[in-house]
Design an enzyme around this catalytic site. Structure first.
Site, PDB file in Angstrom:
ATOM      1  N   HIS A 309     -11.753   0.970  -2.906  1.00  0.00           N
ATOM      2  CA  HIS A 309     -12.054  -0.324  -3.505  1.00  0.00           C
ATOM      3  C   HIS A 309     -13.291  -0.182  -4.366  1.00  0.00           C
ATOM      4  O   HIS A 309     -14.211   0.545  -4.007  1.00  0.00           O
ATOM      5  CB  HIS A 309     -12.287  -1.389  -2.418  1.00  0.00           C
ATOM      6  CG  HIS A 309     -12.169  -2.774  -2.954  1.00  0.00           C
ATOM      7  ND1 HIS A 309     -13.216  -3.420  -3.563  1.00  0.00           N
ATOM      8  CD2 HIS A 309     -11.110  -3.624  -2.995  1.00  0.00           C
ATOM      9  CE1 HIS A 309     -12.801  -4.613  -3.953  1.00  0.00           C
ATOM     10  NE2 HIS A 309     -11.537  -4.761  -3.628  1.00  0.00           N
ATOM     11  N   ASP A 366      -4.549  -4.534   0.638  1.00  0.00           N
ATOM     12  CA  ASP A 366      -3.144  -4.367   0.285  1.00  0.00           C
ATOM     13  C   ASP A 366      -2.426  -3.337   1.131  1.00  0.00           C
ATOM     14  O   ASP A 366      -1.202  -3.237   1.077  1.00  0.00           O
ATOM     15  CB  ASP A 366      -3.021  -3.994  -1.194  1.00  0.00           C
ATOM     16  CG  ASP A 366      -3.373  -5.181  -2.054  1.00  0.00           C
ATOM     17  OD1 ASP A 366      -3.008  -6.295  -1.659  1.00  0.00           O
ATOM     18  OD2 ASP A 366      -4.028  -4.994  -3.085  1.00  0.00           O
TER      19      ASP A 366
HETATM   20  N1  ACO Z   1      -6.573   8.138  -3.368  1.00  0.00           N
HETATM   21  C1  ACO Z   1      -7.194   9.315  -3.650  1.00  0.00           C
HETATM   22  N2  ACO Z   1      -8.394   9.431  -4.245  1.00  0.00           N
HETATM   23  C2  ACO Z   1      -9.022   8.302  -4.586  1.00  0.00           C
HETATM   24  C3  ACO Z   1      -8.450   7.026  -4.327  1.00  0.00           C
HETATM   25  C4  ACO Z   1      -7.187   6.971  -3.703  1.00  0.00           C
HETATM   26  N3  ACO Z   1      -6.614   5.785  -3.441  1.00  0.00           N
HETATM   27  N4  ACO Z   1      -9.288   6.061  -4.776  1.00  0.00           N
HETATM   28  C5  ACO Z   1     -10.345   6.706  -5.295  1.00  0.00           C
HETATM   29  N5  ACO Z   1     -10.200   8.055  -5.178  1.00  0.00           N
HETATM   30  C6  ACO Z   1     -11.184   9.075  -5.558  1.00  0.00           C
HETATM   31  C7  ACO Z   1     -11.246   9.264  -7.065  1.00  0.00           C
HETATM   32  O1  ACO Z   1     -10.345  10.267  -7.503  1.00  0.00           O
HETATM   33  C8  ACO Z   1     -12.691   9.648  -7.241  1.00  0.00           C
HETATM   34  O2  ACO Z   1     -12.834  11.004  -6.850  1.00  0.00           O
HETATM   35  P1  ACO Z   1     -13.942  11.955  -7.584  1.00  0.00           P
HETATM   36  O3  ACO Z   1     -15.270  11.321  -7.272  1.00  0.00           O
HETATM   37  O4  ACO Z   1     -13.739  13.281  -6.973  1.00  0.00           O
HETATM   38  O5  ACO Z   1     -13.604  11.899  -9.046  1.00  0.00           O
HETATM   39  C9  ACO Z   1     -13.436   8.812  -6.211  1.00  0.00           C
HETATM   40  O6  ACO Z   1     -12.472   8.590  -5.173  1.00  0.00           O
HETATM   41  C10 ACO Z   1     -13.944   7.484  -6.744  1.00  0.00           C
HETATM   42  O7  ACO Z   1     -12.836   6.771  -7.283  1.00  0.00           O
HETATM   43  P2  ACO Z   1     -12.868   5.815  -8.552  1.00  0.00           P
HETATM   44  O8  ACO Z   1     -11.512   5.779  -9.171  1.00  0.00           O
HETATM   45  O9  ACO Z   1     -14.021   6.200  -9.427  1.00  0.00           O
HETATM   46  O10 ACO Z   1     -13.197   4.450  -7.846  1.00  0.00           O
HETATM   47  P3  ACO Z   1     -13.081   3.033  -8.506  1.00  0.00           P
HETATM   48  O11 ACO Z   1     -14.064   2.183  -7.802  1.00  0.00           O
HETATM   49  O12 ACO Z   1     -13.180   3.120  -9.979  1.00  0.00           O
HETATM   50  O13 ACO Z   1     -11.582   2.594  -8.180  1.00  0.00           O
HETATM   51  C11 ACO Z   1      -9.676   1.713  -7.073  1.00  0.00           C
HETATM   52  C12 ACO Z   1     -11.225   1.744  -7.161  1.00  0.00           C
HETATM   53  C13 ACO Z   1      -9.059   1.407  -8.453  1.00  0.00           C
HETATM   54  C14 ACO Z   1      -9.279   0.591  -6.113  1.00  0.00           C
HETATM   55  C15 ACO Z   1      -9.184   3.097  -6.580  1.00  0.00           C
HETATM   56  O14 ACO Z   1      -9.764   3.375  -5.317  1.00  0.00           O
HETATM   57  C16 ACO Z   1      -7.650   3.163  -6.486  1.00  0.00           C
HETATM   58  O15 ACO Z   1      -6.999   3.483  -7.493  1.00  0.00           O
HETATM   59  N6  ACO Z   1      -7.061   2.859  -5.280  1.00  0.00           N
HETATM   60  C17 ACO Z   1      -5.622   2.825  -5.128  1.00  0.00           C
HETATM   61  C18 ACO Z   1      -5.045   1.540  -5.698  1.00  0.00           C
HETATM   62  C19 ACO Z   1      -5.366   0.332  -4.831  1.00  0.00           C
HETATM   63  O16 ACO Z   1      -5.199   0.344  -3.625  1.00  0.00           O
HETATM   64  N7  ACO Z   1      -5.796  -0.763  -5.511  1.00  0.00           N
HETATM   65  C20 ACO Z   1      -6.059  -2.047  -4.835  1.00  0.00           C
HETATM   66  C21 ACO Z   1      -7.481  -2.422  -4.952  1.00  0.00           C
HETATM   67  S1  ACO Z   1      -7.771  -3.838  -3.971  1.00  0.00           S
HETATM   68  C22 ACO Z   1      -7.216  -5.130  -4.849  1.00  0.00           C
HETATM   69  O17 ACO Z   1      -7.123  -5.156  -6.036  1.00  0.00           O
HETATM   70  C23 ACO Z   1      -6.817  -6.277  -4.092  1.00  0.00           C
END
Ligand code: ACO
Length: 431
Positions: A309, A366
């Site tokens: 998140h 979710d």
């Molecule tokens: N699976 C694997 N790796 C992940 C995930 C994941 N679900 N989420 C983040 N990471 C990793 C990234 O690759 C990144 O790794 P790095 O530092 O080695 O490059 C690190 O964790 C940080 O991730 P970011 O993408 O920079 O985090 P951000 O805060 O921008 O994104 C997000 C948050 C979009 C929710 C992301 O975690 C994601 O895509 N999750 C899956 C989709 C999801 O569940 N979305 C619902 C959000 S809640 C809502 O809207 C109600």
């Protein structure tokens, strides 16, 4: 209100500096007011994804991502989940205070008497292909509401704004159920005024003309809880979209329709649908290890949907509440869903894996909501629509707050231009 503290920023290359006031709210970190930065230093700020940028002041919802705190108008989400209901929470978000009994009765009466769709709007559905995604139908239908309520839609009139809020909260379930029934070829059901908000919605979804619907009360309770948990989440992508569109003076139906489309993406509200698809793809608990390995592989686009998140870097308080409800629903409805075993295994594997621990990637709201929706018989394509029904309360509360805030300006970000420098046009024959 800017407080007395000042942050001084100096560009040492040219010695230009700016004295920037700190803006503080009632909770949370203070913010540096950058209003004079460009004038004083000639620089803009660069913050892709707005990770460090507050776009507005707001008194609606507070999140402390490190502590896993979520407050609606100051009330902890755990207390609202236990003691309140979605309609009361909607009132709270819109008005800032919990309603007294008479106030709630009046609000419920208003909502109940605005649930019908215009008959012409019903006809719009015939224009969609039978397999249109319900989010597409929802976005288009909500945008088209402005065509029906054009005459009482002065965005500067507080009464018109309030009426639009009532209409949106009231009609969203009717439109959502209509989209679902159209997609499966069932006749649309009219809303029944003798039922409560969530039960009425379930009836519009599942009742067939030929027999009465026997609804397990736990289904309505679970859906009401999910609606409470999804009702608002401060300046998330879809709410910020509503505010950006709203900042242009666009009408509330157009603004909320834009919020719906922003919600649709899998990185936002579309995640609940994506979680279910992912769990189905994984299939059995023994495949969880491979899924976790793939999620960690930077050369693989696969991510664990429902994990991580932008704001919660400890745990998502909504996920905790939902996890409990998920087990209760499955037990009480007698659902034995093998996907839950996959989900449990996945949660367990990810929570003890260094990759996820180091990055503070916890299950979000979710992760479990999709499993509950599935147990309630709601099809996967409708999951994000469920989210949209609930979030409408938050979106419209933000839209109203935006219009009640004096001195609001059109949202207009800057950019770092990386394109061609000025060059002369070359006639086609000489290119
Ligand atoms: N699976 C694997 N790796 C992940 C995930 C994941 N679900 N989420 C983040 N990471 C990793 C990234 O690759 C990144 O790794 P790095 O530092 O080695 O490059 C690190 O964790 C940080 O991730 P970011 O993408 O920079 O985090 P951000 O805060 O921008 O994104 C997000 C948050 C979009 C929710 C992301 O975690 C994601 O895509 N999750 C899956 C989709 C999801 O569940 N979305 C619902 C959000 S809640 C809502 O809207 C109600």
């Amino acid at each position: 209100m800017p407080d007395a503290k000042i942050v001084k920023l100096t560009d040492e290359s040219n010695n230009r500096s700016s004295e920037l006031p700190l803006v503080t709210g009632t909770l949370g970190p203070s913010c540096i007011d950058l209003g004079t930065l460009y004038r004083d230093t000639g620089h803009f700020t660069y913050d892709p994804g707005y990770g460090s940028t507050a776009s507005t002041r707001s008194a609606i919802t507070y999140i402390d991502g490190d502590e896993g705190v979520l407050l609606y108008r100051g009330y902890p989400i755990e207390q609202l989940a236990e003691h309140s209901n979605f309609l009361e929470v909607s009132y709270l978000l819109l008005n800032g205070e919990l309603p007294k009994q008479a106030e709630f009765a009046a609000f419920e009466h208003q909502i109940t008497h605005h649930t019908m769709m215009h008959e012409s709007l019903k006809n719009f559905f015939q224009g969609f292909h039978h397999n249109a995604h319900p989010m597409a139908m929802l976005a288009a239908s909500v945008a088209s509401l402005s065509a029906f309520y054009h005459d009482d839609l002065d965005v500067d009139n507080p009464d018109d704004r309030r009426l639009a809020a009532i209409r949106l909260i009231a009609k969203m379930p009717t439109i959502a159920a209509a989209a679902y029934r159209y997609s499966i070829g069932w006749p649309m059901r009219y809303p029944r005024n003798n039922l409560e908000y969530v039960t009425r919605f379930l009836h519009m979804m599942f009742e067939v003309p030929s027999e009465p619907l026997m609804l397990n009360p736990v289904a309505a309770k679970a859906l009401d809880l999910l609606f409470i948990l999804h009702a608002d989440h401060e300046q998330n992508a879809s709410t910020s979209t509503v505010r950006l569109v709203g900042s242009t003076g666009a009408n509330p139906y157009a603004s909320i329709a834009a919020g719906i489309t922003a919600l649709w993406g899998p990185a936002h509200g579309g995640a609940n649908e994506a979680v279910l698809k992912m769990l189905e793809e994984i299939g059995t608990p023994d495949k969880v290890e491979t899924a976790v390995r793939r999620a960690k592989d930077k050369n693989d686009n696969f991510r664990l949907m429902g994990f991580g998140h932008r704001v919660y870097k400890n745990f998502d308080p909504r996920a905790r509440i939902i996890r409990e409800m998920c087990h209760k629903v499955l037990a009480e409805l007698g659902v034995n869903d093998p996907l839950l075993d996959v989900a449990m295994k996945l949660e367990e594997a990810a929570l003890k894996d260094d990759y996820f621990v180091e990055r503070k990637l916890y299950p979000n709201v979710d992760f479990y909501s999709g499993i509950i929706y599935k147990a309630l018989g709601i099809p996967t394509e409708m999951f994000t629509v469920m989210f949209a029904i609930a979030r409408t309360a938050g979106w419209i509360a933000h839209w109203i707050e935006q219009h009640e805030t004096p001195g609001a300006r059109i949202g207009r970000p800057r950019q770092v231009y990386t394109g061609a420098v000025p060059r002369d046009f070359i006639p086609a024959a000489k290119r």
